[in-house]
Design a protein around this motif. Structure first.
Motif, PDB file in Angstrom:
ATOM      1  N   PRO A 239       0.807  -1.230   0.000  1.00  0.00           N
ATOM      2  CA  PRO A 239       0.000   0.000   0.000  1.00  0.00           C
ATOM      3  C   PRO A 239       0.837   1.276   0.000  1.00  0.00           C
ATOM      4  O   PRO A 239       0.502   2.244  -0.683  1.00  0.00           O
ATOM      5  CB  PRO A 239      -0.841  -0.133   1.273  1.00  0.00           C
ATOM      6  CG  PRO A 239      -0.957  -1.602   1.496  1.00  0.00           C
ATOM      7  CD  PRO A 239       0.361  -2.179   1.045  1.00  0.00           C
ATOM      8  N   SER A 240       1.923   1.312   0.780  1.00  0.00           N
ATOM      9  CA  SER A 240       2.742   2.526   0.841  1.00  0.00           C
ATOM     10  C   SER A 240       3.376   2.816  -0.518  1.00  0.00           C
ATOM     11  O   SER A 240       3.474   3.968  -0.939  1.00  0.00           O
ATOM     12  CB  SER A 240       3.829   2.378   1.905  1.00  0.00           C
ATOM     13  OG  SER A 240       4.664   1.263   1.626  1.00  0.00           O
ATOM     14  N   ARG A 241       3.808   1.772  -1.201  1.00  0.00           N
ATOM     15  CA  ARG A 241       4.383   1.935  -2.536  1.00  0.00           C
ATOM     16  C   ARG A 241       3.315   2.363  -3.533  1.00  0.00           C
ATOM     17  O   ARG A 241       3.568   3.184  -4.422  1.00  0.00           O
ATOM     18  CB  ARG A 241       5.020   0.610  -2.976  1.00  0.00           C
ATOM     19  CG  ARG A 241       5.550   0.581  -4.405  1.00  0.00           C
ATOM     20  CD  ARG A 241       6.661   1.577  -4.626  1.00  0.00           C
ATOM     21  NE  ARG A 241       7.284   1.389  -5.926  1.00  0.00           N
ATOM     22  CZ  ARG A 241       7.893   2.338  -6.610  1.00  0.00           C
ATOM     23  NH1 ARG A 241       7.943   3.563  -6.117  1.00  0.00           N
ATOM     24  NH2 ARG A 241       8.443   2.084  -7.771  1.00  0.00           N
ATOM     25  N   TYR A 242       2.121   1.847  -3.361  1.00  0.00           N
ATOM     26  CA  TYR A 242       1.023   2.217  -4.255  1.00  0.00           C
ATOM     27  C   TYR A 242       0.681   3.696  -4.086  1.00  0.00           C
ATOM     28  O   TYR A 242       0.421   4.402  -5.064  1.00  0.00           O
ATOM     29  CB  TYR A 242      -0.206   1.352  -3.983  1.00  0.00           C
ATOM     30  CG  TYR A 242      -1.315   1.542  -5.004  1.00  0.00           C
ATOM     31  CD1 TYR A 242      -1.160   1.098  -6.314  1.00  0.00           C
ATOM     32  CD2 TYR A 242      -2.497   2.180  -4.663  1.00  0.00           C
ATOM     33  CE1 TYR A 242      -2.162   1.278  -7.253  1.00  0.00           C
ATOM     34  CE2 TYR A 242      -3.506   2.361  -5.588  1.00  0.00           C
ATOM     35  CZ  TYR A 242      -3.329   1.905  -6.879  1.00  0.00           C
ATOM     36  OH  TYR A 242      -4.329   2.097  -7.811  1.00  0.00           O
ATOM     37  N   ASP A 243       0.677   4.181  -2.844  1.00  0.00           N
ATOM     38  CA  ASP A 243       0.414   5.605  -2.606  1.00  0.00           C
ATOM     39  C   ASP A 243       1.471   6.475  -3.291  1.00  0.00           C
ATOM     40  O   ASP A 243       1.166   7.533  -3.846  1.00  0.00           O
ATOM     41  CB  ASP A 243       0.397   5.900  -1.106  1.00  0.00           C
ATOM     42  CG  ASP A 243      -0.833   5.334  -0.421  1.00  0.00           C
ATOM     43  OD1 ASP A 243      -1.826   5.047  -1.129  1.00  0.00           O
ATOM     44  OD2 ASP A 243      -0.794   5.159   0.815  1.00  0.00           O
ATOM     45  N   GLU A 244       2.707   6.000  -3.263  1.00  0.00           N
ATOM     46  CA  GLU A 244       3.797   6.725  -3.917  1.00  0.00           C
ATOM     47  C   GLU A 244       3.577   6.770  -5.441  1.00  0.00           C
ATOM     48  O   GLU A 244       3.763   7.807  -6.077  1.00  0.00           O
ATOM     49  CB  GLU A 244       5.123   6.040  -3.599  1.00  0.00           C
ATOM     50  CG  GLU A 244       6.336   6.691  -4.254  1.00  0.00           C
ATOM     51  CD  GLU A 244       7.613   5.899  -4.009  1.00  0.00           C
ATOM     52  OE1 GLU A 244       8.544   6.041  -4.822  1.00  0.00           O
ATOM     53  OE2 GLU A 244       7.672   5.136  -3.033  1.00  0.00           O
TER      54      GLU A 244
END
Length: 401
Positions: A239-244
């Motif tokens: 999820p954190s990478r997707y937000d990026e």
């Protein structure tokens, strides 16, 4: 498709849909309308239900009788087109769903329940198709931001109509609300799914018969989820990478819709990393504005407009949209690019993707999985429609972030 039922055949859009079907070679068309229809311009049988207390019940009975073959004039229908004013479509969609008829509906200010295909005509406009090509080819580089303005005086929509009863002049079905959704349907085609919006609404006209707001101004953020899927080769990510990545593949711009402007206007400016794109609805070309000051015009064929319509409102986009609907409800031909071997189509578990050269193991994570159903893919998905409706709610303050 053989036999068509066009609900609202007496209105301007209903008549246009009839005309388009005839252009495509369909002759077995029946119209239905609750109003008196002058002229019946296109020579089709029209069922008028202006004296019927419940037109929905009347239409259902007509279709049911046609299914039994007891109404020889009518016969069995293969598809329905609903071209009635906003907020009146749901009962007709219900009828079509109950009787297993594919149904195509005009764009509206709300999302309906059931199975239907919503109109998004401008996605098929030659200029917008050309802009999509320019963006996909990387001619602009990374898109930084954009501004868009659409305006047309409500008095020029249907000159001479009674504003007290005209849907576009009423608060709930007002023209600005409708055009916000209509324009968002193609802006999301260029920039991706809209994910956030903030807006201001105003009213300038003093006409007591017009209760609709007449200015919608909004800042809107779009996210290109397809680009993210291609960037990650369709693999699942944290999820954190997707937000990026959402930040990397997103664009925020401004949209102004009014029903005040004379003359009518549609103008778009996209600010790109390499150059800017400028488009005016009244032109037959798109401009690329380079940092050196050089402006490169890129022409496109606007096609021909029907008599009495603005030259940019070409018939070709309506024809293309109807072809897309027909293809989407027609069994797939099986000839889809990127998929090998084609002879096994449409089995989805054992194919090699010729684009990324690896096996299609799970369609959910593969950017070309949709190619398996390419022949049946409708250009304006339910996800697109839901996202547009969410943005309308955010701009109007009905939906919080």
């Amino acid at each position: 498709m053989k036999k068509w039922l066009v609900v609202g055949a007496g209105g301007s859009m209903g008549m246009r849909r009839v005309r388009v079907l005839q252009t495509l070679g369909y002759t077995d068309i029946v119209g239905f309308d609750t109003n008196v229809i002058p002229g019946k311009e296109y020579g089709i049988p029209v069922i008028q239900a202006n004296d019927v207390p419940n037109p929905y019940y009347a239409l259902r009975r007509i279709i049911e009788e046609s299914e039994k073959g007891t109404m020889q004039l009518i016969g069995k229908f293969d598809a329905m087109i609903v071209s009635v004013p906003p907020l009146l479509k749901q009962p007709y969609i219900n009828i079509a769903n109950d009787l297993k008829l594919p149904v195509f509906c005009e764009a509206d200010v709300m999302e309906y329940t059931g199975d239907y295909f919503a109109s998004a005509t401008l996605r098929h406009h030659a200029a917008i198709q050309k802009m999509k090509e320019i963006i996909n080819n990387g001619q602009l580089g990374k898109i930084m931001t954009f501004t868009y303005h659409m305006g047309q005086s409500i008095y020029d929509w249907h000159p001479g109509c009674n504003m007290k009863t005209y849907y576009a002049a009423q608060k709930e079905s007002g023209a600005c609300r409708e055009m916000f959704c209509f324009e968002m349907s193609w802006l999301s085609y260029l920039f991706g799914i809209p994910v956030d919006a903030k807006g201001l609404i105003d009213k300038k006209l003093d006409d007591p018969d017009i209760t609709a707001d007449d200015v919608y101004a909004a800042s809107i953020k779009f996210c290109d989820k397809k680009a993210i899927a291609e960037y990650t080769c369709g693999m699942p990510i944290y999820p954190s990478r997707y937000d990026e990545l959402k930040s990397k593949f997103s664009v925020t711009g401004t949209v102004l819709i009014d029903i005040l402007s004379r003359p009518a206007i549609r103008e778009l400016r996209i600010v790109g990393e390499k150059c800017n794109l400028l488009w005016n609805w009244n032109d037959d070309h798109i401009k690329l504005e380079h940092p050196s000051g050089v402006i490169l015009p890129i022409s496109y064929d606007r096609g021909k407009a029907a008599e009495g319509y603005h030259s940019a409102i070409c018939e070709d986009m309506y024809i293309s949209e109807m072809k897309n609907f027909i293809n989407s409800i027609t069994p797939c031909c099986g000839d889809c690019k990127h998929i090998d071997p084609k002879e096994n189509h449409p089995i989805t578990t054992d194919h090699m993707c010729t684009r990324f050269n690896h096996r299609l193991m799970h369609g959910k994570y593969h950017p070309d999985f949709c190619k398996l159903n390419e022949c049946k893919q409708y250009l304006f998905s339910r996800e697109d429609e839901e996202a547009v409706m969410d943005m309308l709610g955010k701009v109007e303050g009905r939906i919080e972030k």
